[in-house]
Scaffold this motif. Structure first.
Motif, mmCIF file in Angstrom:
data_model
loop_
_atom_site.group_PDB
_atom_site.id
_atom_site.type_symbol
_atom_site.label_atom_id
_atom_site.label_comp_id
_atom_site.label_asym_id
_atom_site.label_seq_id
_atom_site.Cartn_x
_atom_site.Cartn_y
_atom_site.Cartn_z
ATOM 1 N N ALA A 307 6.156 58.994 -6.916
ATOM 2 C CA ALA A 307 6.001 59.539 -5.283
ATOM 3 C C ALA A 307 4.269 59.821 -5.268
ATOM 4 C CB ALA A 307 6.497 60.885 -5.233
ATOM 5 N N THR A 308 3.883 59.432 -3.860
ATOM 6 C CA THR A 308 2.541 59.861 -3.830
ATOM 7 C C THR A 308 2.216 59.932 -2.385
ATOM 8 O OG1 THR A 308 0.170 59.048 -4.020
ATOM 9 C CG2 THR A 308 1.718 57.238 -3.421
ATOM 10 N N VAL A 309 1.203 60.194 -1.887
ATOM 11 C CA VAL A 309 0.962 60.259 -0.398
ATOM 12 C C VAL A 309 0.135 59.050 0.065
ATOM 13 C CG1 VAL A 309 1.077 62.914 -0.566
ATOM 14 C CG2 VAL A 309 -1.213 61.583 -1.041
ATOM 15 N N THR A 310 0.113 59.070 1.492
ATOM 16 C CA THR A 310 -0.664 58.121 2.138
ATOM 17 C C THR A 310 -2.171 58.287 1.836
ATOM 18 O OG1 THR A 310 -0.253 58.928 4.130
ATOM 19 C CG2 THR A 310 0.963 57.021 3.655
ATOM 20 N N GLU A 311 -2.907 57.295 2.030
ATOM 21 C CA GLU A 311 -4.425 57.595 1.889
ATOM 22 C C GLU A 311 -4.915 58.818 3.019
ATOM 23 O OE1 GLU A 311 -6.780 54.328 1.460
ATOM 24 O OE2 GLU A 311 -6.645 54.263 -0.622
ATOM 25 N N ASP A 312 -4.281 58.773 4.270
ATOM 26 C CA ASP A 312 -4.624 59.872 5.119
ATOM 27 C C ASP A 312 -3.979 61.113 4.909
ATOM 28 O OD1 ASP A 312 -2.224 59.369 6.117
ATOM 29 O OD2 ASP A 312 -2.399 58.365 7.789
ATOM 30 N N GLY A 313 -3.175 61.234 3.758
ATOM 31 C CA GLY A 313 -2.708 62.396 3.491
ATOM 32 C C GLY A 313 -1.556 62.980 4.309
ATOM 33 N N ARG A 314 -0.901 62.385 5.339
ATOM 34 C CA ARG A 314 -0.045 62.629 6.156
ATOM 35 C C ARG A 314 1.371 62.523 5.793
ATOM 36 N NH1 ARG A 314 -2.792 64.060 10.904
ATOM 37 N NH2 ARG A 314 -4.815 63.506 10.859
ATOM 38 N N GLU A 315 1.605 61.480 4.887
ATOM 39 C CA GLU A 315 3.040 61.366 4.520
ATOM 40 C C GLU A 315 3.091 60.949 3.105
ATOM 41 O OE1 GLU A 315 5.407 58.532 7.487
ATOM 42 O OE2 GLU A 315 3.291 57.668 7.786
ATOM 43 N N LEU A 316 4.580 61.025 2.883
ATOM 44 C CA LEU A 316 4.929 60.796 1.394
ATOM 45 C C LEU A 316 5.302 59.217 1.144
ATOM 46 C CD1 LEU A 316 5.480 62.918 -1.004
ATOM 47 C CD2 LEU A 316 7.976 62.705 -0.453
ATOM 48 N N GLY A 317 4.895 59.034 0.222
ATOM 49 C CA GLY A 317 5.331 57.414 -0.015
ATOM 50 C C GLY A 317 5.678 57.382 -1.662
ATOM 51 N N PHE A 318 6.075 56.154 -1.878
ATOM 52 C CA PHE A 318 6.205 55.804 -3.341
ATOM 53 C C PHE A 318 5.715 54.541 -3.756
ATOM 54 C CE2 PHE A 318 9.736 58.233 -1.177
ATOM 55 C CZ PHE A 318 10.019 59.153 -2.092
ATOM 56 N N ARG B 479 -1.672 52.757 4.179
ATOM 57 C CA ARG B 479 -1.982 52.553 2.925
ATOM 58 C C ARG B 479 -1.669 53.781 1.717
ATOM 59 N NH1 ARG B 479 -7.077 48.571 1.216
ATOM 60 N NH2 ARG B 479 -6.527 47.944 3.279
ATOM 61 N N LEU B 480 -1.251 53.745 0.542
ATOM 62 C CA LEU B 480 -0.984 54.713 -0.144
ATOM 63 C C LEU B 480 -1.991 55.003 -0.944
ATOM 64 C CD1 LEU B 480 2.652 53.396 -0.888
ATOM 65 C CD2 LEU B 480 2.092 55.655 0.325
ATOM 66 N N ASN B 481 -2.004 56.236 -1.503
ATOM 67 C CA ASN B 481 -2.981 56.868 -2.435
ATOM 68 C C ASN B 481 -2.761 56.521 -3.826
ATOM 69 O OD1 ASN B 481 -4.718 58.497 -3.998
ATOM 70 N ND2 ASN B 481 -5.365 59.440 -2.359
ATOM 71 N N THR B 492 3.884 61.679 -10.395
ATOM 72 C CA THR B 492 5.192 62.410 -9.930
ATOM 73 C C THR B 492 6.296 61.357 -10.130
ATOM 74 O OG1 THR B 492 4.185 63.744 -8.331
ATOM 75 C CG2 THR B 492 6.609 63.351 -8.150
ATOM 76 N N ILE B 501 3.389 66.648 -5.696
ATOM 77 C CA ILE B 501 2.688 65.915 -4.800
ATOM 78 C C ILE B 501 2.746 66.137 -3.176
ATOM 79 C CG2 ILE B 501 4.689 64.135 -4.570
ATOM 80 C CD1 ILE B 501 1.269 62.881 -5.300
ATOM 81 N N LEU B 505 0.307 67.094 0.714
ATOM 82 C CA LEU B 505 0.141 66.667 2.119
ATOM 83 C C LEU B 505 -0.457 67.417 3.094
ATOM 84 C CD1 LEU B 505 4.137 65.912 2.228
ATOM 85 C CD2 LEU B 505 2.432 64.282 2.704
#
Lengths: 464, 507
Positions: A307-318, B479-481, B492, B501, B505
């Motif tokens: 799991a990670t977050v989007t570059e803008d830090g607003r959403e969870l992603g994978f 785009r993902l970090n 994670t 993680i 947020l």
């Protein structure tokens, strides 16, 4: 005639494209290929001509109808995989072509659903096996075991021996040997106790030196016997600074204590019982899990979703993580060469386990255990059948039966004539000479009381 | 084209459960027998009740959850997936339907041979057809995927040399442009990798091969056409150099689609060939697997293939284990049979038309190359004036220098336009690479649309590069970090660590 699967073979389209390239014949695109290499005639594959869909269906039918599917009763065959029911919902989900026609999720943003599903698979398996991290799947249980052995030898860099119990599936042991050849790993087999059918802890101790990187035990083992000295095996393994690898069937872990909880460093298994079907042995999915420890994680083979977050830090992603372990980045220094794994089968396993839930997994384990016990009791009363073959041990799902006074092969063939299939005969495997008149039998949720009673009564008839 | 991917804020499945629901009924008919058995098992080997943290859901909840997730995935059935070296062709529905027949999926691998004559016949015929397509003496379907096939090939070469007492042959020659799995497989088999570069024309450098061959050479691992999409026109010379030095040639079948039915690997001098049924022969990729690999061998190496293979004695089909020098088993049972059945139906359907697969896939790629290289900032680097085969590698180095837009940015912008992106940053020898493979399944209309998408993106790169830095916008997430995804403190890999993680947020 333009073929439906090759749309640009329509002459006017093809010509238009050739014109764009300034050529008149598509073979001009192959002018850098030595002439003598180009085949003069089309290859002889298929039936010599293209088939329509209705023709290919008839052709397939003419071949596939030579198979016999054992339905009533389902096969009682064991040996690593058994017949289990595949829920309709599992089939429906893995038939979603967004899933099955997609590639490895290298472009994470457009593949979030796939990535989340596999993250869930990893997390569900980690729960079941009592570990922290499970990878996104390997090919099957046998190659997972082989990867685990190679992984252990990388973690314990200066140790080149691995001890494998003879109560581990013989084909898994063969695969481990093939995969270890070339890596300079010496695979040493540990005897099983001929009375109990469990791994012989004394023999293991005798062979366990400081040059041993890992031990591998199957729980429950190839004979369906619960390895009730597993804790001791793990303890002595750790005492010698080696890693304990435990191979387990996931379907039993709702009832049995998980290998991770028992202290295993690397757990492996095969997801076939989790809604994948028999598939004549493949595909399946290999499970491999570890504790969340740096040394282990760095050497973990195969793909891993995190799991990670989007570059803008607003959403969870994978996304795929720790890819620097893998072949496409690390090349000759990769932890494994694996690229394609068993993603769709892992997805099926995730759906299956989600359908069952914690309560269902326990109930299913009990349903299987109950059938095993019922079958043991019934079969032990059949004349000229020796059941149980091993003493003082508990069985789960599978056990050997021994035929006395008659060749097992004759009994086996006679049963097939009655549409009942047991197996495999243990003489199929070279190293069980003492069990040469034995067959494994397997009982799962798919077998009714009537099925088991039929097996018993037909056996009685055959042995009369 | 307008594209908006579905976006469900679908919780992780562990967060869906609130009550003790059940998605699949399990009978309790044998409860008494189970309780008796449970009493016999030592307590320390029983799972503590309620210790399993897996959600209990109803069937509809599970089905909705995964169906929603499926809407946030992208496969060939939705649009082009031009991933280079992946051969993402259409997966014909008839193959899917027939391979899911119970007479395939409900066969136990230990069923008596008399009861599985149909599936054995399928395997036998497929082995034969693949031998015909490769020019090999024998094929086996044992490898479960491509990389395992590479590993098998490397092991066969290893054992061959050892049997001849040539233990010193420890070097495997591999071009710089090779797939990463080649060197990884060679090392797994115990070889040391010797790298050779490509010439400016994109061929593997023959002089470099001459310079490195010696009595230590075990062999060479090659794809042909290469990952640059170029046919190794000096392949016959390379084969002679390697064979004269006592080495063997291994063929990586990832790129076979380009020459299917036209040129056979063993005719080029290869001794062992691996194929991917899930690429060239239309079995679907499953989101990353299962695949199905094939190993074919010619000459001396045929005695080394893994067992079992399926043979025919004139009366019945059977599993043959007596391959004298076999490297052994690479997997349990017989390989990935369901994808193999799909490929069997695919080949039976096409028959001699397989040749058209190669011709049209190559036509598609060259048509694309011709048009796309007219765009500003797009270059080819290697072999600029040569025809490609199944794939072409574009370099956005110039675009990057002039606008700051990277190959990755371009890829993400393609996603926004409804295309899956090609393979990026590979092969490693091409800077800012897009490796594009357009199989025979793609229509001219779709290829033109892809070219237009590239044109639009390149134009935007020069006009407003920041817009591309913000791509993708139309996918289910932006785009993902990747730094947080991989950093030791935030990585994670399972749900049990999800809080680390989630703390990142922003509200």
């Amino acid at each position: 005639m333009p073929h439906p699967w090759i749309p640009n073979s329509v002459p006017e389209v093809k010509n238009e494209m050739l014109k764009e390239l300034g050529i008149s014949d598509v073979l001009e695109l192959f002018n850098d290929v030595p002439k003598e290499l180009i085949l003069k005639e089309p290859p002889k594959v298929g039936l010599g001509k293209p088939l329509t869909e209705y023709e290919v269906r008839r052709f397939f039918e003419s071949v596939i109808s030579k198979n016999k599917v054992f339905i009533n009763p389902p096969p009682f065959i064991g040996g690593g995989v058994c017949y289990h029911y595949v829920p309709a919902a599992v089939k429906a989900i893995i038939s979603r072509s967004e899933f099955y026609t997609s590639y490895t999720p290298y472009q994470a943003e457009v593949a979030q659903g796939l990535l989340q599903a596999i993250f869930e698979y990893q997390s569900l398996m980690a729960e079941l096996y009592g570990v922290d991290v499970v990878n996104a799947s390997l090919y099957n249980g046998s190659t997972a075991a082989a990867e685990a052995v190679r992984m252990a030898a990388r973690v314990k860099r200066n140790k080149r021996k691995v001890l494998v119990s003879k109560a581990v599936h013989p084909e898994i042991r063969e695969v481990i040997k093939t995969w270890s050849f070339g890596a300079g790993i010496e695979v040493i087999e540990v005897e099983y106790d001929k009375v109990t059918g469990r791994t012989d802890v004394n023999d293991l101790l005798a062979k366990l030196g400081d040059d041993v990187a890992a031990t591998l035990v199957q729980y429950t083992n190839f004979f369906g016997v619960i390895e009730t000295e597993l804790k001791e095996v793990i303890e002595v393994t750790h005492k010698h600074n080696a890693l304990a690898i435990v191979y387990s069937n996931p379907i039993l872990l709702g009832v049995l204590r998980s290998p991770g909880e028992l202290g295993a460093d690397i757990v492996v298994g095969d997801a076939q019982p989790l809604g994948l079907g028999l598939n004549y042995g493949g595909p399946s999915a290999g499970i491999l899990g570890i504790k969340f420890e740096r040394d282990l994680l760095r050497q973990l083979p195969g793909r891993l979703i995190g799991a990670t977050v989007t570059e803008d830090g607003r959403e969870l992603g994978f996304t795929m993580i720790l890819q620097t372990r893998e072949q496409h980045i690390r090349r000759e220094r990769a932890t494994s060469n694996i690229t394609t794994n068993s993603n769709l089968e892992a997805l099926a396993a995730a759906v299956y386990v989600s359908l069952l839930g914690a309560d269902g997994i326990r109930k299913l384990g009990e349903a299987i255990l109950g059938r095993t016990n019922y079958a043991l009791k019934k079969l032990s009363s059949v004349r000229n059948i020796k059941v149980p073959v091993f003493e003082g041990s508990q069985y789960f799902m599978e056990f050997p039966i021994k035929v006395e006074g008659k060749d097992i092969e004759d009994v086996y063939k006679a049963l097939i004539r009655e549409s009942i299939h047991i197996g495999p005969l243990l003489r199929r495997f070279r190293d069980y000479a003492e069990l040469s008149n034995c067959s494994l039998v397997c009982f799962t949720e798919a077998h009714t009381k009537g099925d088991i009673d039929t097996l018993v009564s037909v056996l009685e008839e055959v042995l009369r | 084209m307008v594209f908006r991917q579905a976006k469900w804020s679908e919780p992780i499945i562990f967060e869906l459960s609130r009550h003790n629901k059940q998605g699949l009924l399990v009978d309790e008919e044998f409860r008494g027998y189970a309780e008796d058995a449970l009493r016999e098992i030592p307590k320390e080997y029983l799972r503590a009740r309620d210790s399993l943290k897996i959600p209990n859901l109803s069937e509809v909840e599970v089905v909705r959850h995964f169906t929603r997730l499926s809407q946030m995935a992208y496969g060939v059935d939705l649009g082009p997936v031009p991933l280079g070296s992946c051969t993402m062709k259409y997966n014909p529905k008839v193959c899917e339907e027939l391979a899911n027949d119970k007479r395939v999926t409900d066969l136990h691998p230990y069923q008596d041979e008399e009861t599985v004559q149909g599936i054995l016949e399928i395997i036998y015929l497929l082995q034969k057809w693949l031998a015909e397509l490769t020019g090999a003496d024998v094929c086996t379907l044992q490898p479960p995927a491509g990389a395992s096939g590479e590993f098998v090939g490397a092991l066969m070469i290893k054992k061959y040399h050892l049997d001849r007492g040539e233990e010193q042959r420890v070097e495997m020659i591999i071009p710089d442009s090779a797939h990463g799995s080649n060197p990884a497989s060679a090392v797994m088999a115990g070889f040391r990798v010797v790298r050779v570069p490509a010439t400016p024309e994109g061929d593997t450098d023959v002089n470099a091969i001459k310079a490195v061959v010696s009595e230590r050479t075990a062999g060479i691992m090659l794809t042909n056409p290469s990952t640059l999409g170029l046919f190794e026109s000096k392949i016959l010379e390379i084969a002679d150099i390697i064979h004269d030095a006592g080495g063997l040639l291994y063929y990586d079948g990832a790129n076979l689609n380009a020459i299917l039915g036209l040129v056979r690997p063993c005719d080029m001098g290869f001794d062992v060939v691996h194929l991917n049924l899930h690429k060239t022969f239309a079995a679907p990729h499953g989101g990353g697997g299962p695949g199905a690999g094939v190993i074919c061998a010619k000459g001396a190496l045929k005695d080394y293939i893994p067992v079992p293979i399926v043979d025919y004695d004139g009366r019945k089909y059977f599993l043959r284990y007596d391959v004298p020098k076999s490297i052994g088993r690479i997997t349990w049972f017989y390989g990935n049979i369901v994808p193999a059945v799909k490929s069997f139906i695919y080949l039976a359907s096409l028959g001699p038309l397989v040749r058209e697969v190669a011709e049209i896939s190559v036509l598609n790629t060259n048509y694309f190359m011709k048009k796309v290289t007219k765009l500003r900032g797009v270059d080819l680097i290697y072999g600029r004036n040569r025809w490609r085969k199944h794939e072409v590698v574009l370099s956005f180095e110039k675009l990057h220098k002039e606008t700051g837009v990277t190959a990755e940015d371009v890829a993400k912008a393609l996603l926004d336009r409804g295309f899956h992106a090609p393979t990026i940053y590979f092969p490693l020898i091409v800077p800012e690479a897009h490796m594009v493979e357009l199989t025979e399944s793609e229509t001219k209309e779709n290829i033109d649309a892809l070219i237009n998408a590239y044109a639009e993106i390149v134009e935007l790169a020069y006009r407003n590069p920041d817009a591309l830095k913000a791509a993708p916008r139309n996918t289910s997430v932006t785009r993902l970090n990747n730094i947080f995804a991989n950093a030791p403190k935030t990585v994670t890999p399972s749900y049990k660590f999800i809080d680390r993680i989630k703390e990142l947020l922003k509200a």
